[in-house]
Design an enzyme around this catalytic site. Structure first.
Site, PDB file in Angstrom:
ATOM      1  N   SER A 229       0.850  -1.187   0.000  1.00 52.58           N
ATOM      2  CA  SER A 229       0.000   0.000   0.000  1.00 52.58           C
ATOM      3  C   SER A 229       0.884   1.234   0.000  1.00 52.58           C
ATOM      4  O   SER A 229       2.024   1.200   0.488  1.00 52.58           O
ATOM      5  CB  SER A 229      -0.903   0.005   1.238  1.00 52.58           C
ATOM      6  OG  SER A 229      -1.542   1.261   1.393  1.00 52.58           O
TER       7      SER A 229
ATOM      8  N   TYR B 275      -2.609  -0.517  10.502  1.00 51.81           N
ATOM      9  CA  TYR B 275      -2.615  -0.879   9.080  1.00 51.81           C
ATOM     10  C   TYR B 275      -1.315  -0.438   8.418  1.00 51.81           C
ATOM     11  O   TYR B 275      -0.659  -1.210   7.705  1.00 51.81           O
ATOM     12  CB  TYR B 275      -3.811  -0.225   8.392  1.00 51.81           C
ATOM     13  CG  TYR B 275      -3.916  -0.497   6.912  1.00 51.81           C
ATOM     14  CD1 TYR B 275      -4.440  -1.702   6.445  1.00 51.81           C
ATOM     15  CD2 TYR B 275      -3.505   0.445   5.968  1.00 51.81           C
ATOM     16  CE1 TYR B 275      -4.549  -1.955   5.093  1.00 51.81           C
ATOM     17  CE2 TYR B 275      -3.615   0.206   4.605  1.00 51.81           C
ATOM     18  CZ  TYR B 275      -4.134  -1.000   4.171  1.00 51.81           C
ATOM     19  OH  TYR B 275      -4.237  -1.244   2.819  1.00 51.81           O
TER      20      TYR B 275
END
Length: 688
Positions: free
Chosen positions: A565, A578
């Site tokens: 990501s 995250y």
């Protein structure tokens, strides 16, 4: 079929489908069928006699009108007047093009003359196991007469071609009572004045041969299907199913790597009762060494298989070492076979690796350029086992000479047929394993890799979602689903075993499974932290470790791709667990690239921005949480993300899939340890 389909063509297609669907009648893409009839010449308006015949490379069970070659019979029969003789009969195949009627149509096969010259309206040429058993028996001519009387004639082995068509036509003309012939070393041909009569005659020959063999088996006191192969050898008995499959999964990556020495291959595993029984019999080494006989068989299985000669329960290291020795010997033997028979104008040797590997107690591994080819090769070897059993029951199995096999395998016409095949897709022969493949980015990746030719194992914690995506891709030849939670070591190991047993191994692994909880530091619980790190950081590690075992054993290199990501390098608000888990994944890419490079395994990553549309994570609550953080309506979140990028474009699952394909298609063959941003340009996430 169209509304204008000729009645004889409709009857031919219906007959072909019935015969082709029954494995007792013929095998996949084996044999051909034809019909003759009268149609109107569009130029003269006069009646013209035509023949419709299955074209080269077609399959009877799925034959369509477009798969038929259509020829004028007057021109085809006129070729007998210019036939230059057996030594130059291959030239006649090019002449078939000048007999064509109308536009389009399939390329005529080498068997066209057999159908056109025989004086019957309908002709079937088939490869039933029972018929080939008589054709490959040492005294096949005597047995044919004993089985059929004067209703079926014997034709000694002759390579398919124009002369064989002349020979069969002469037999039919001289013996009006005959309904067909047994072709030595090859198969059967039957005919009739109507489609119904032709089909009935084909089935009469097949069933009579089956009964003939069964009666001889009973008379000799055979108690089981493989008794013709000799007694069961206790040391070769099949392993229990669970042990059998575990051993197959342990051996297959090595065997696939060996079978891919000349070019990459996809694998198929078979442990059917027929195969296991054959391999448990004392006579299987002798028969396997004789090789297959019917051209349709050995063109797919090669002239003979590789047979492992260690006990089923021998230590794996011993079995692996012996497989390497046998493979080296097989390659040397195949090269010697080629050099014994090759002429100055023979095509170059296509590859010396086995297509069939037999492992007593475990089963059969078969290999090909794709899963279907590998599976069909295995099916053809099962046909060959049936043929051997039938021949050994009534006589002695005696296949055509090795020199004749070479003439077929390296026939210029076979080479031309191979040249007509379409170019392989970029990921052909590659086996992909995609985690989180049941939705969102994972689904898009699975679909893209399959579209580019890969076999795909769709892994997801939601088994139903994995099944739906696999079904969307196609049959089991293209995709299989597995239920796997990436946090569970046993489930991951089981999922990789499924991949190996389905396709022979794994080449391309995509660590995509993930989830996210959007919370501030003070609101993030230890459970929140642990969950996200278990799924993404630990889960990716477990998948990469288990997959690396297969990749290293194969020795074929490979790819591992992490869907990380932009948050692995971008410090966004309310995202500590995250972002940290994604940063862990990002560094795994670098670490594994450094460690696995020596094995030719490339490890790269993709860093998407927020993928809202089609995303399972966003649909599961992450979207609402992130929208609240940024103060925008959830339905506008994708637009919000797009507007903060340099390109002002929204990132979709398909864009991430494009990056995975770019990394794995071969164009970036010298790239490893790289992260590709797929974020439409987020300056704060630029890699440094």
């Amino acid at each position: 079929m169209t509304d204008q389909t000729h009645p004889e063509v409709a009857a031919l297609l219906a007959r072909s489908h019935r015969l082709g669907a029954d494995p007792r009648s013929t095998n996949y893409a084996g044999g051909n069928a034809s019909a003759k009839g009268t149609a109107t010449d569009p130029v003269t308006g006069e009646p013209v006699e035509l023949m419709w015949v299955k074209g080269s490379g077609g399959d009877l069970a799925t034959l369509t009108e477009s798969g038929l070659a259509v020829l004028r019979l007057d021109r085809l029969r006129a070729l007998t007047g210019v036939y230059p003789g057996e030594e130059r009969e291959d030239e006649m195949v090019a002449a078939f093009d000048y007999c064509a009627h109308g536009k389009g149509g399939a390329a005529p096969s080498i068997d066209t003359a057999m159908h056109g010259l025989v004086g019957a309206a309908h002709v079937d040429h088939l490869h039933p196991d029972s018929g080939i058993a008589l054709a490959c028996a040492a005294d096949g001519e005597r047995l044919t007469a004993e089985c059929f009387g004067d209703r079926v004639a014997w034709v000694p082995w002759r390579r398919p071609g124009f002369q064989l068509g002349l020979d069969i036509a002469a037999i039919r003309a001289a013996n009006p009572r005959t309904i067909g012939v047994v072709l030595g070393g090859h198969g059967i041909t039957a005919w009739g004045d109507t489609s119904e009569e032709c089909e009935a005659n084909s089935l009469e020959i097949i069933r009579a041969a089956e009964r003939f063999i069964e009666d001889r088996a009973a008379a000799r006191g055979f108690g089981g299907p493989g008794d013709a192969f000799g007694p069961v050898a206790a040391e070769l008995r099949p392993l229990p199913e669970a042990e059998r499959h575990a051993r197959a999964a342990a051996l297959l990556p090595l065997v696939r790597g060996l079978a891919s020495t000349d070019r990459p291959q996809v694998g198929h595993y078979t442990d059917s009762p027929v195969v296991l029984d054959f391999l448990s019999r004392a006579g299987h080494p002798r028969l396997a060494a004789l090789g297959t006989s019917c051209p349709d068989h050995f063109l797919r299985t090669k002239v003979r298989p590789l047979v492992l000669d260690v006990a089923p329960d021998a230590p794996l290291a011993e079995a692996a070492a012996r497989l390497r020795e046998l493979h080296a010997a097989y390659r040397a033997d195949y090269r010697a076979y080629y050099e014994r028979h090759a002429a100055a104008d023979s095509p170059a040797m296509r590859g010396a690796d086995p297509a069939i590997v037999l492992v007593p107690g475990v089963g059969m591994f078969s290999f090909g350029r794709d899963k279907q080819t590998a599976r069909v090769a295995g099916e053809f070897y099962v046909n060959a086992i049936n043929v051997m059993r039938g021949a050994e029951t009534v006589s002695r199995y005696s296949p055509i000479p090795e020199s004749e096999k070479f003439r077929i395998e390296y026939w210029a016409l076979e080479e031309a047929k191979l040249a007509r095949m379409p170019a392989p897709r970029p990921l052909a022969t590659r086996v992909a394993f995609v985690t989180g493949g049941g939705s969102g980015i994972g689904r898009a990746i699975a679909l893209r890799l399959a579209a580019e030719g890969a076999c795909v194992v769709v892994a997801d914690r939601d088994g139903g979602a994995a099944e739906r995506v696999a079904a969307e891709i196609g049959s089991a030849d293209a995709a299989v689903p597995v239920t796997a939670d990436v946090t569970d070591e046993e489930q991951i190991a089981a999922a990789l075993r499924t991949a190996v047993l389905a396709y022979g191994g794994v080449d391309l692994v995509v660590n995509n499974a993930g989830l996210s909880l959007s919370r501030s530091l003070l609101e993030t619980s230890a459970a929140d932290w642990d969950l996200q790190h278990r799924v993404m950081a630990r889960g990716s590690f477990l998948v990469a470790r288990e997959a690396a075992r297969v990749l290293v054993e194969q020795g074929m290199g490979g790819d591992i791709v992490y869907i990380s990501s932009k948050n692995s390098v971008f410090a966004g608000p309310n995202n500590v667990a995250y972002g940290a888990a994604k940063a862990d994944q990002a560094h795994q890419v670098r670490l594994l690239a450094a460690e696995l490079g020596a094995h030719g395994i490339r490890v790269n990553g993709v860093n998407p921005d927020g993928v809202v549309r089609g995303s399972g994570i966003f649909a599961g609550g992450w979207g609402a949480q992130r929208a609240a953080v940024y103060g925008v309506p959830e339905e506008k979140l994708g637009e919000y993300y797009a507007q903060r990028t340099l390109l002002k474009r929204e990132v979709l699952p398909e864009h991430v899939a494009n990056a995975v394909f770019a990394l794995t298609s071969g164009e970036l063959s010298h790239t490893t340890g790289l992260h590709i941003p797929v974020d439409a340009g987020v300056a704060a996430a630029f890699l440094r």
